[in-house]
Enzyme design. Sequence first.
Site, PDB file in Angstrom:
ATOM      1  N   ASP A   9      59.597  73.549  39.974  1.00  0.00           N
ATOM      2  CA  ASP A   9      60.425  72.392  39.694  1.00  0.00           C
ATOM      3  C   ASP A   9      59.507  71.343  39.066  1.00  0.00           C
ATOM      4  O   ASP A   9      58.288  71.412  39.212  1.00  0.00           O
ATOM      5  CB  ASP A   9      61.044  71.872  40.996  1.00  0.00           C
ATOM      6  CG  ASP A   9      61.903  70.652  40.781  1.00  0.00           C
ATOM      7  OD1 ASP A   9      62.682  70.626  39.806  1.00  0.00           O
ATOM      8  OD2 ASP A   9      61.797  69.704  41.590  1.00  0.00           O
ATOM      9  N   ASP A  11      60.207  67.370  38.789  1.00  0.00           N
ATOM     10  CA  ASP A  11      60.188  66.101  39.521  1.00  0.00           C
ATOM     11  C   ASP A  11      59.973  66.347  41.017  1.00  0.00           C
ATOM     12  O   ASP A  11      60.733  67.070  41.659  1.00  0.00           O
ATOM     13  CB  ASP A  11      61.497  65.340  39.307  1.00  0.00           C
ATOM     14  CG  ASP A  11      61.760  65.038  37.839  1.00  0.00           C
ATOM     15  OD1 ASP A  11      60.790  64.931  37.067  1.00  0.00           O
ATOM     16  OD2 ASP A  11      62.945  64.917  37.462  1.00  0.00           O
TER      17      ASP A  11
END
Length: 181
Positions: A9, A11
Site C-alpha cells: 500500500d 499511504d
Amino acid sequence: MKYTSLFLDRDGVINRHRPADYVKTIEEFEFLPGSLEALRLLSPLFKHIFIVTNQRGVGKGVMTVRTLEQIHAYMLDEIIRHQGRIDHIYVCTDIETESFNRKPQPGMARQALQDYPDISFPRSMMVGDSVSDLLFARNTGMRAVFIDAGIEKKEIKPSLYDARFPDLYTFAEKYIKDPDV
C-alpha cells in the site's frame, strides 16, 4: 517459503497518511521514516515489487490524474535515488466502494497478473495499514502483513493478518532474517 512478489500500500506504509485528506501535491508527500531504506533492503529479495493504491481523491476531483502521476514520479525518483525499486504502481481512482479494482477487491492484483504472468499469489505478500489492504491480501490468497504504525485500530482483528510490524523498515529487517515472518 520463498515469497517472490511484494505488494505494498502507499499511504501509511511508504508515505505519511493524511487522515481525512489526500496527498494532493508533491509537497504533501512525506516519506515515512525508514521507508526508503526498507525499499532498498527489500529490492533484491523479491522478483516483483508493486504498489497497489486506492486514490479516491482523483475520482472525487480533489486532484487530477496528472498531479497523481507527478507525485508518483517524485516518489519513484526518490526510491531509485535511495537504491530501491518499484516495478509498477497500480491505482484505482474509482469512488464506488464496490468497484472490482478498488481494494479490498482483487482487481489491481489481477491487473498485475496480466502484466506479470509469473506472479503466484500464494507466494506473494501484501503489506498495508488498513482493513481493505488486509482483505485484499485475503481475497487474493496472499500473505497479509499489517503495518500498525503505533496506531490502535480496533477494527483490525488479528485474524486479518499473518504478521504485524510498526513500520516498513522493521518488517524489512525481520524479513531479511526470516522470510516466513
